[in-house]
Design a protein around this motif. Sequence first.
Motif, PDB file in Angstrom:
ATOM      1  N   SER A 291       0.832  -1.211   0.000  1.00 22.75           N
ATOM      2  CA  SER A 291       0.000   0.000   0.000  1.00 22.75           C
ATOM      3  C   SER A 291       0.863   1.256   0.000  1.00 22.75           C
ATOM      4  CB  SER A 291      -0.926  -0.010   1.227  1.00 22.75           C
ATOM      5  OG  SER A 291      -1.783  -1.139   1.200  1.00 22.75           O
TER       6      SER A 291
ATOM      7  N   ARG B 190      -2.029   3.350  -2.568  1.00 23.56           N
ATOM      8  CA  ARG B 190      -3.460   3.017  -2.546  1.00 23.56           C
ATOM      9  C   ARG B 190      -3.607   1.579  -2.053  1.00 23.56           C
ATOM     10  NH1 ARG B 190      -4.699   1.976  -8.966  1.00 23.56           N
ATOM     11  NH2 ARG B 190      -2.530   1.631  -9.595  1.00 23.56           N
TER      12      ARG B 190
ATOM     13  N   GLU C 290      -7.234  -2.194  -4.917  1.00 28.34           N
ATOM     14  CA  GLU C 290      -7.422  -1.329  -6.081  1.00 28.34           C
ATOM     15  C   GLU C 290      -6.414  -1.626  -7.186  1.00 28.34           C
ATOM     16  OE1 GLU C 290      -7.453   2.761  -5.101  1.00 28.34           O
ATOM     17  OE2 GLU C 290      -8.989   2.585  -3.525  1.00 28.34           O
ATOM     18  N   VAL C 291      -5.303  -2.277  -6.837  1.00 29.84           N
ATOM     19  CA  VAL C 291      -4.268  -2.590  -7.826  1.00 29.84           C
ATOM     20  C   VAL C 291      -4.477  -3.979  -8.399  1.00 29.84           C
ATOM     21  CG1 VAL C 291      -1.782  -2.751  -8.236  1.00 29.84           C
ATOM     22  CG2 VAL C 291      -2.675  -1.106  -6.567  1.00 29.84           C
TER      23      VAL C 291
ATOM     24  N   HIS D  17      -6.699  -6.616 -12.622  1.00 33.24           N
ATOM     25  CA  HIS D  17      -8.088  -6.349 -13.011  1.00 33.24           C
ATOM     26  C   HIS D  17      -8.304  -6.635 -14.491  1.00 33.24           C
ATOM     27  CE1 HIS D  17      -9.444  -4.691  -9.187  1.00 33.24           C
ATOM     28  NE2 HIS D  17      -8.317  -4.008  -9.102  1.00 33.24           N
TER      29      HIS D  17
END
Length: 649
Positions: A201, A206, A210-211, A234
């Motif tokens: 993080s 972040r 989210e990564v 993602h």
Amino acid sequence: MRVVEFVTACIAVVVFIAAFAVAARRLLGLRIGAIRTLLTGLVGMAGLTAFSVVMQRPEQRGVLTGVQMGSTLVVAMGFLAVSEVVVPSGSGWPIKGLRSLRSRLTRGRRYSHISSIVVRHGLGPYLRGGPRTGTGRGGRAGQLARPLRLALEEAGATFVKLGQVLSTRDDLLPQAFVTELSRLHYQVPPAPWPEVEALLSAEYGRPVAEVFAHFDPDPLAAASIAQVHLARLHSGDNVVVKVQRPGIRPVVERDLDIICRIAQALEDRTRWAAALGAVELAEGFTGSVQEELDFRIEARNLATVTAAWARRPKDPVVRLPSQYEELSGERVLVLEQLPGAPISSVYASLDTMSLDRTELARNLLANMLQQVLVDGTFHADPHPGNILLLKDGSIGLVDFGSVGRIDRQLRSALKGFIIAVQRGDAAALCDALLEVVIRPEEFDEQGLERALGRFMARHFAPGSTPDIQVFTDLFRLVSEYGLKIPPEVAAVFRALATLEGTLTKISPGFDMMLESHGLAEEQLSAAGGSAATKQAMLGEVFAALAVLRRLPRRLDRVTSALEQGRLFVGVRLFADSRDRTFVRSLVHDVLLTILSASSGVMGSILLSVRRGPMVTPQISLFELLGYHLLIASALMVMKVLFSIFRPRR
């Protein structure tokens, strides 16, 4: 009036402080900082006050003012010289010293821990320079090797890595040490997931979610510096995330500093460490481990190897992972997940995969030789854990934290070495070897050539079957004649020795030396027939034509001058600026010594003269001149002594 007098006195003090500091600095030829300048001026001012009390009496009427100033200058120069010898300018003291106090205390505790380990395993006498024969090739080496391995294991991960590196240096260590250090292992528990998550993080700025769409908190593998996790982006790409262990950098840097200090102490105190080149080994090891602490270096290594592979025909057998630069940094490296498993985990199942073991081993060896002889950039640690067997039967190479690089000249020398072996030419082999190694100023070249002839007769004679023992015998031969193998060349042999163990497990009975012989011939033939090589050879020929055209005329001039007795050789003395600087400084010190001695003798003689014109009722002119000559002598002696004892950078 009092205010004016006070201001005048302050100005006078500042002027005197600056004058003494500048004069001392100029006479010693130093550049010093503001703090040292101020201290020197204050010492000079204190000396002037003391000498004024001692020397300046009403009846002297100021005649000894020059002696006072000169004595004060001697004191200021003495302080500056001693301070420069003890704490050289640029060392950062006291600011850096205060900052490093905590690290010194931590290093001291680590020193005591290592010392207790050394004593417990009976290695103390060897570190103090006691026994001199403990590193021989006989039984005593075997007795010492095991305690050394146990001590390194107990000392921690950094020392284990040092032992693992030393286990590959057959050219430096006896076989007993190499065999024992090859057994080094160190079980490292994985770092807790909350600490790893916090590091990720902080690196990305972040949350991890989210990564990555998915991140496996249980590491696939854990080592002393980093651990590897599986994840999915993602975009749907499966990746491998290499994460540095939280808080490992200061620990490793502390241990590396201790290793370098121990190596320096051992080389100063013991013969065996000096012969081994302990400091050079420690510095090379420190550099490689520090590179592993920065994953950006590994990313650049992978990019370099990938670019080198792109310049040659695509290899359908060996693959490299692609990297995600936008997700990688100093402490995190994200790579493509190659679909496969480490080859060490599938040795037994190779026969069930319908794979030709010999062909698989041959392709892997061919790729390594291509990296060394053609690309000049190669994977320096091809152990089984870094070689993957992919689902389609191809091979994947991972972990480019350790990459070797050899320049064009060394590659040419290695090719010449291989050609000499193929031809069985001991003289050519000696020439090629001397281009590869670092040789001392004096050594027995004819003896080396004869020894290489015996070496080739033993390993490469018709009917003989060379094996990996060739490397060990070659290293021993190089060491016996005082030659040193450069680190980049040692990395080549180390990588091939590491690969040999993998190849024999892939294909039992695989003859690496025999296969290398044929593959090297193919590599050299391909290189010799390439358009680039032909163009280079053509350029060399055209460059040589101009020399060949002038050669007959120059030979005729030389022979004519020799026949007529007009041949002479002109040598310019001190053509090198370093020689001129050395001679100039030597003459300067000698003249200064003569002048200081003469001034001291003349001053002593003048002080012993009882008659002569009187400057004051108590001081004669000869005494006054004698005092000043002694001061001048002291200043010059201080200059000479400082020139001798000052630290050389």
